[in-house]
Motif scaffolding. Structure first.
Motif, PDB file in Angstrom:
ATOM      1  N   VAL A  16      -7.199  -4.657  -7.092  1.00  0.00           N
ATOM      2  CA  VAL A  16      -6.321  -5.739  -6.627  1.00  0.00           C
ATOM      3  C   VAL A  16      -7.170  -6.613  -5.711  1.00  0.00           C
ATOM      4  N   LYS A  17      -7.493  -7.790  -6.150  1.00  0.00           N
ATOM      5  CA  LYS A  17      -8.390  -8.661  -5.402  1.00  0.00           C
ATOM      6  C   LYS A  17      -7.826  -8.967  -4.011  1.00  0.00           C
ATOM      7  N   GLY A  18      -8.654  -8.727  -2.996  1.00  0.00           N
ATOM      8  CA  GLY A  18      -8.261  -9.057  -1.626  1.00  0.00           C
ATOM      9  C   GLY A  18      -7.037  -8.309  -1.136  1.00  0.00           C
ATOM     10  N   LYS A  19      -6.814  -7.086  -1.666  1.00  0.00           N
ATOM     11  CA  LYS A  19      -5.535  -6.412  -1.409  1.00  0.00           C
ATOM     12  C   LYS A  19      -5.302  -6.097   0.056  1.00  0.00           C
ATOM     13  N   ASN A  20      -6.345  -5.805   0.829  1.00  0.00           N
ATOM     14  CA  ASN A  20      -6.134  -5.363   2.206  1.00  0.00           C
ATOM     15  C   ASN A  20      -5.520  -6.439   3.092  1.00  0.00           C
ATOM     16  N   ILE A  21      -5.701  -7.711   2.708  1.00  0.00           N
ATOM     17  CA  ILE A  21      -5.088  -8.792   3.488  1.00  0.00           C
ATOM     18  C   ILE A  21      -4.146  -9.640   2.634  1.00  0.00           C
ATOM     19  N   ARG A  22      -3.846  -9.167   1.452  1.00  0.00           N
ATOM     20  CA  ARG A  22      -2.906  -9.886   0.593  1.00  0.00           C
ATOM     21  C   ARG A  22      -1.518  -9.877   1.228  1.00  0.00           C
ATOM     22  N   PRO A  23      -0.828 -11.014   1.218  1.00  0.00           N
ATOM     23  CA  PRO A  23       0.505 -11.062   1.834  1.00  0.00           C
ATOM     24  C   PRO A  23       1.497 -10.126   1.142  1.00  0.00           C
ATOM     25  N   LEU A  24       2.199  -9.351   1.953  1.00  0.00           N
ATOM     26  CA  LEU A  24       3.257  -8.463   1.470  1.00  0.00           C
ATOM     27  C   LEU A  24       4.483  -8.720   2.333  1.00  0.00           C
ATOM     28  N   LEU A  25       5.461  -9.414   1.772  1.00  0.00           N
ATOM     29  CA  LEU A  25       6.661  -9.817   2.503  1.00  0.00           C
ATOM     30  C   LEU A  25       6.300 -10.510   3.809  1.00  0.00           C
ATOM     31  N   SER A 211       4.748   7.522  -0.610  1.00  0.00           N
ATOM     32  CA  SER A 211       3.398   7.972  -0.934  1.00  0.00           C
ATOM     33  C   SER A 211       2.616   7.028  -1.836  1.00  0.00           C
ATOM     34  N   ILE A 212       3.144   5.863  -2.145  1.00  0.00           N
ATOM     35  CA  ILE A 212       2.460   4.975  -3.083  1.00  0.00           C
ATOM     36  C   ILE A 212       1.221   4.370  -2.422  1.00  0.00           C
ATOM     37  N   ASP A 213       0.086   4.581  -3.070  1.00  0.00           N
ATOM     38  CA  ASP A 213      -1.181   4.011  -2.623  1.00  0.00           C
ATOM     39  C   ASP A 213      -1.482   2.821  -3.524  1.00  0.00           C
ATOM     40  N   ILE A 214      -1.607   1.635  -2.959  1.00  0.00           N
ATOM     41  CA  ILE A 214      -1.780   0.436  -3.773  1.00  0.00           C
ATOM     42  C   ILE A 214      -3.194   0.381  -4.327  1.00  0.00           C
ATOM     43  N   ASP A 215      -3.285   0.600  -5.633  1.00  0.00           N
ATOM     44  CA  ASP A 215      -4.586   0.591  -6.302  1.00  0.00           C
ATOM     45  C   ASP A 215      -4.567  -0.278  -7.551  1.00  0.00           C
ATOM     46  N   SER A 216      -3.412  -0.888  -7.825  1.00  0.00           N
ATOM     47  CA  SER A 216      -3.283  -1.736  -9.007  1.00  0.00           C
ATOM     48  C   SER A 216      -2.183  -2.759  -8.741  1.00  0.00           C
ATOM     49  N   GLU A 217      -2.102  -3.753  -9.615  1.00  0.00           N
ATOM     50  CA  GLU A 217      -1.062  -4.771  -9.482  1.00  0.00           C
ATOM     51  C   GLU A 217       0.330  -4.143  -9.607  1.00  0.00           C
ATOM     52  N   ILE A 218       0.467  -3.142 -10.479  1.00  0.00           N
ATOM     53  CA  ILE A 218       1.757  -2.469 -10.626  1.00  0.00           C
ATOM     54  C   ILE A 218       2.154  -1.787  -9.326  1.00  0.00           C
ATOM     55  N   ASP A 219       1.196  -1.126  -8.669  1.00  0.00           N
ATOM     56  CA  ASP A 219       1.480  -0.488  -7.382  1.00  0.00           C
ATOM     57  C   ASP A 219       1.962  -1.520  -6.369  1.00  0.00           C
ATOM     58  N   PHE A 220       1.281  -2.652  -6.330  1.00  0.00           N
ATOM     59  CA  PHE A 220       1.645  -3.690  -5.363  1.00  0.00           C
ATOM     60  C   PHE A 220       3.071  -4.184  -5.607  1.00  0.00           C
ATOM     61  N   LEU A 221       3.398  -4.435  -6.861  1.00  0.00           N
ATOM     62  CA  LEU A 221       4.736  -4.917  -7.203  1.00  0.00           C
ATOM     63  C   LEU A 221       5.806  -3.873  -6.879  1.00  0.00           C
ATOM     64  N   LEU A 222       5.481  -2.597  -7.113  1.00  0.00           N
ATOM     65  CA  LEU A 222       6.446  -1.533  -6.833  1.00  0.00           C
ATOM     66  C   LEU A 222       6.709  -1.417  -5.337  1.00  0.00           C
ATOM     67  N   VAL A 223       5.658  -1.478  -4.542  1.00  0.00           N
ATOM     68  CA  VAL A 223       5.826  -1.421  -3.085  1.00  0.00           C
ATOM     69  C   VAL A 223       6.655  -2.607  -2.604  1.00  0.00           C
ATOM     70  N   LEU A 226      10.335  -2.031  -3.474  1.00  0.00           N
ATOM     71  CA  LEU A 226      10.969  -1.059  -2.585  1.00  0.00           C
ATOM     72  C   LEU A 226      11.293  -1.675  -1.240  1.00  0.00           C
ATOM     73  N   MET A 227      10.382  -2.459  -0.729  1.00  0.00           N
ATOM     74  CA  MET A 227      10.629  -3.102   0.559  1.00  0.00           C
ATOM     75  C   MET A 227      11.751  -4.134   0.457  1.00  0.00           C
ATOM     76  N   LYS A 228      11.741  -4.918  -0.605  1.00  0.00           N
ATOM     77  CA  LYS A 228      12.770  -5.943  -0.772  1.00  0.00           C
ATOM     78  C   LYS A 228      14.158  -5.340  -0.905  1.00  0.00           C
ATOM     79  N   GLN A 229      14.249  -4.197  -1.526  1.00  0.00           N
ATOM     80  CA  GLN A 229      15.548  -3.539  -1.713  1.00  0.00           C
ATOM     81  C   GLN A 229      15.960  -2.719  -0.502  1.00  0.00           C
ATOM     82  N   ASN A 230      15.148  -2.752   0.529  1.00  0.00           N
ATOM     83  CA  ASN A 230      15.450  -1.981   1.744  1.00  0.00           C
ATOM     84  C   ASN A 230      15.649  -0.511   1.443  1.00  0.00           C
ATOM     85  N   ALA A 231      14.870   0.009   0.461  1.00  0.00           N
ATOM     86  CA  ALA A 231      14.973   1.417   0.124  1.00  0.00           C
ATOM     87  C   ALA A 231      14.379   2.293   1.215  1.00  0.00           C
TER      88      ALA A 231
END
Length: 235
Positions: A16-25, A211-223, A226-231
């Motif tokens: 995931v390009k630039g994942k460590n500083i990629r915007p997440l919510l 426990s999800i470790d973001i290592d792919s675009e699918i991981d990023f979208l899943l995280v 989960l955050m958007k749904q307030n799970a």
């Protein structure tokens, strides 16, 4: 009891390009680990190690106490994480003049952990005879039931077998996936040559949804979902 938290974030992510500083919510990914470390109120110092000046600057904005520039040889695609953590702790101790008792590493790509997970993992180390703690989740697949390998002649077979066949996954021995979310060490153990596993290693179990470790675009979208749904609720 002196404790240090390290967060190691390489600039050259491939999955995931630039994942460590990629915007997440609305916040860069690394900000979640920094906020969890600060909210735990466990640490004397929180340090971020990176080969990227941009990552280090963002880490400073979100509360890192010490910024460590990672050497090029520890920032390659093949560099192991343990030497990176050791380098970071060594540099922090040199800069601060402090020798730490407990060293904790939070993976920058595991934002779903809770503050309580951090506290409990540290408590497990400091209240038992453990020399280090790893975190894991119950495995979704079993090497005794539905994980296979290919033999040298290309024949698929179970990764592990027992004297009696396992016909239901529930009957297989319990297995776990390391989630790499939190590592906790007594300082001397971190700098030993034993690596991650030793006879006094203990496991702190976390649920899959943290426990999800973001290592792919699918991981990023899943995280993100989960955050958007307030799970999950963050302390």
């Amino acid at each position: 009891m002196k404790r240090v938290c390290t967060i190691c974030a390489r600039g050259g992510s491939k999955g995931v390009k630039g994942k460590n500083i990629r915007p997440l919510l609305g916040k860069p990914l690394i900000a979640y680990s920094l906020e969890q470390a600060k909210s735990s109120e466990l640490f004397d110092l929180i340090a971020v190690s990176s080969d990227s000046d941009t990552i280090l600057e963002i880490a400073k904005q979100y509360g890192a106490d010490i910024l460590i520039s990672r050497p090029k040889e520890l920032a390659t695609d093949n560099a192991a994480k343990l030497p990176v953590i050791r380098h970071c702790v060594t540099e922090v101790e040199s800069l601060s003049g402090t020798l730490f008792d407990t060293c904790v590493d939070l993976d920058a790509t595991s934002p779903l952990r809770s503050v309580d997970d951090v506290k409990q993992a540290v408590r497990l180390l400091e209240s038992t005879d453990a020399l280090n703690i790893i975190t894991a989740m119950p495995s979704r697949r079993s090497p005794y039931f539905n994980m296979i390998e290919l033999s040298e002649d290309g024949i698929p077979r179970l990764s592990k077998t027992l004297d009696h066949p396992v016909v239901r996954r529930q009957d297989a021995p319990a297995c776990y996936d390391m989630n790499a979310s939190i590592y906790v060490w007594k300082r001397d153990t971190l700098f030993s040559d034993k690596g991650i596993f030793n006879p006094s290693t203990k496991m702190y179990l976390m649920p899959e949804e943290r426990s999800i470790d973001i290592d792919s675009e699918i991981d990023f979208l899943l995280v993100e979902l989960l955050m958007k749904q307030n799970a999950l609720h963050f302390d």
